[in-house]
Design an enzyme around this catalytic site. Sequence first.
Site, mmCIF file in Angstrom:
data_model
loop_
_atom_site.group_PDB
_atom_site.id
_atom_site.type_symbol
_atom_site.label_atom_id
_atom_site.label_comp_id
_atom_site.label_asym_id
_atom_site.label_seq_id
_atom_site.Cartn_x
_atom_site.Cartn_y
_atom_site.Cartn_z
ATOM 1 N N HIS A 265 0.881 -1.172 0.000
ATOM 2 C CA HIS A 265 0.000 0.000 0.000
ATOM 3 C C HIS A 265 0.915 1.216 0.000
ATOM 4 O O HIS A 265 1.995 1.179 0.608
ATOM 5 C CB HIS A 265 -0.829 0.109 1.277
ATOM 6 C CG HIS A 265 -1.699 -1.052 1.612
ATOM 7 N ND1 HIS A 265 -1.226 -2.193 2.198
ATOM 8 C CD2 HIS A 265 -3.038 -1.219 1.482
ATOM 9 C CE1 HIS A 265 -2.241 -3.026 2.403
ATOM 10 N NE2 HIS A 265 -3.347 -2.461 1.977
ATOM 11 N N ASP B 133 2.185 2.057 3.431
ATOM 12 C CA ASP B 133 3.124 1.123 4.096
ATOM 13 C C ASP B 133 4.536 1.672 4.031
ATOM 14 O O ASP B 133 5.395 1.302 4.829
ATOM 15 C CB ASP B 133 3.202 -0.235 3.370
ATOM 16 C CG ASP B 133 1.875 -0.932 3.233
ATOM 17 O OD1 ASP B 133 0.947 -0.590 3.982
ATOM 18 O OD2 ASP B 133 1.771 -1.830 2.360
HETATM 19 C C1 XUL Z 1 -7.452 -6.552 4.512
HETATM 20 C C2 XUL Z 1 -6.701 -6.956 3.312
HETATM 21 C C3 XUL Z 1 -5.839 -5.911 2.699
HETATM 22 C C4 XUL Z 1 -5.805 -5.954 1.215
HETATM 23 C C5 XUL Z 1 -5.057 -4.796 0.584
HETATM 24 O O1 XUL Z 1 -8.195 -7.564 5.081
HETATM 25 O O2 XUL Z 1 -6.764 -8.091 2.890
HETATM 26 O O3 XUL Z 1 -4.565 -6.048 3.226
HETATM 27 O O4 XUL Z 1 -5.227 -7.120 0.746
HETATM 28 O O5 XUL Z 1 -5.514 -3.574 1.009
#
Ligand code: XUL
Length: 448
Positions: free
Chosen positions: A101, A104
């Site tokens: 993300h 992150d």
């Molecule tokens: C949350 C989840 C996230 C997504 C990306 O449950 O799975 O980490 O994969 O935002």
Amino acid sequence: MSDLWNVDPIPFVGKRSLRQDLGFRYYQPDRVVAGKPMKDWLRFAVAYWHTFDQRLVDPFGEGTAQRPYDKYTDPMSLALAKVDYAFEFYQKLGVEYFCFHDRDLAPEGDTLRETDANLDRVIDLIEQHQKESGAKLLWNTSSLFTNPRFLAGAGTSPFADIFAYAGGQLKHSLDIAKRLGAENYVFWGGREGYENLWNTDLKREQDHIARFFQMAVDYAKEIGLEAQFLIEPKPKEPTTHQYDFDAATTIAFLKTYGLEDHFKLNLEGNHANLAGHTYQHEVRVARTAGMLGSLDANQGDKLIGWDIDEFPSDLYESTAVMWEILAEGQIGPHGGLNFDAKPRRTSFTAKDLFRAHIVGMDTYAAGLLVAAKMHEDGYIEDLVADRYSSFDSGIGAKVEAGETSLKDLEDYALDIPQSKLLAATQSDHLETVKATLNNYIVETLGQE
Ligand code: XUL
Ligand code: CO
């Protein structure tokens, strides 16, 4: 290779010992299974947020994680140092892909402009590491759920300024996807849902997020971004009701808004369980609609009702998922297997991060071996073909060809005696099927 982690590259050790530690028993990247090297079937990816950022907190306690970069206290120095650790981690583990993300990677500033500048410093370093190591970006995404401004959603926020901010943030993430050569781009709508219907305009929220997705499609076209867009369904947590409840709901949403040609699905094991499904069910539903995109590999726990993101260790589940992938021919056009998983709070050392990925990788490599053997024998194919064979000829074939009306069916059925109808049904011997699956797992892996 540098040794920031104080760990040797993880070797294949095979059957050397039953007590496995820092070595693979099943995963051999270049071993050809069902016509392709294991690494090409599996395309493993490390999730930046869990592996490098996660402090192993829970609602009752602070983080327990011990990481070799804990010595960096300044947020920007830590962000930059972590990239060096991350790329060494990928290489030592033998994983070719990573996912992240935007949030992150770098701390936020006061404005989006300042935040983008912090992020771009880290992206510069990632780009350099990618060139040196060859590691590839399976997907990136925008965190549109962590900051308090997104308390009521982003693309479904009732506040227009927040929607606009989210759009600006998304644009920058798409620019990063283009720059780093992302193979996919994921949308997980963390807070795209509602807590209570009495204060919610459900239609307006869904129209808004569809518009948000359409703008992403338009911008990707404008900049020539070829990454496959993926939506990741999840039924609840953090919001009580999420719009992307499961694969079927998400496919219906995409078709309602005419977005189905631009998106596929990223499916996660624990999310499937929260929706009351098996992981295999979600993969099958997506496959059937031609919308399987990628996998977030993790597992839930029967005894816990929330998203625990445990590293996969369940051979039965990995066999089922890999059976689907072998039937499909690939995880998705550009899909991979991202470990959206974290070690337990009690496995807090840096080496446990390696151990956790090893069990995940070995579990899916083993699942691949078992599923390949099952496909080779055609066991499931034969039993399913046999179960539906009455549709291959006679009245069944006419139904499938669209040649019958209800009147025709009435004419056909009116005088069939009950004894003959009962004779047309057959036991599926489901217990034997389950026993046979167990045999495939035990025997195939026993011969390794
Ligand atoms: C949350 C989840 C996230 C997504 C990306 O449950 O799975 O980490 O994969 O935002
Ligand atoms: Co996920």
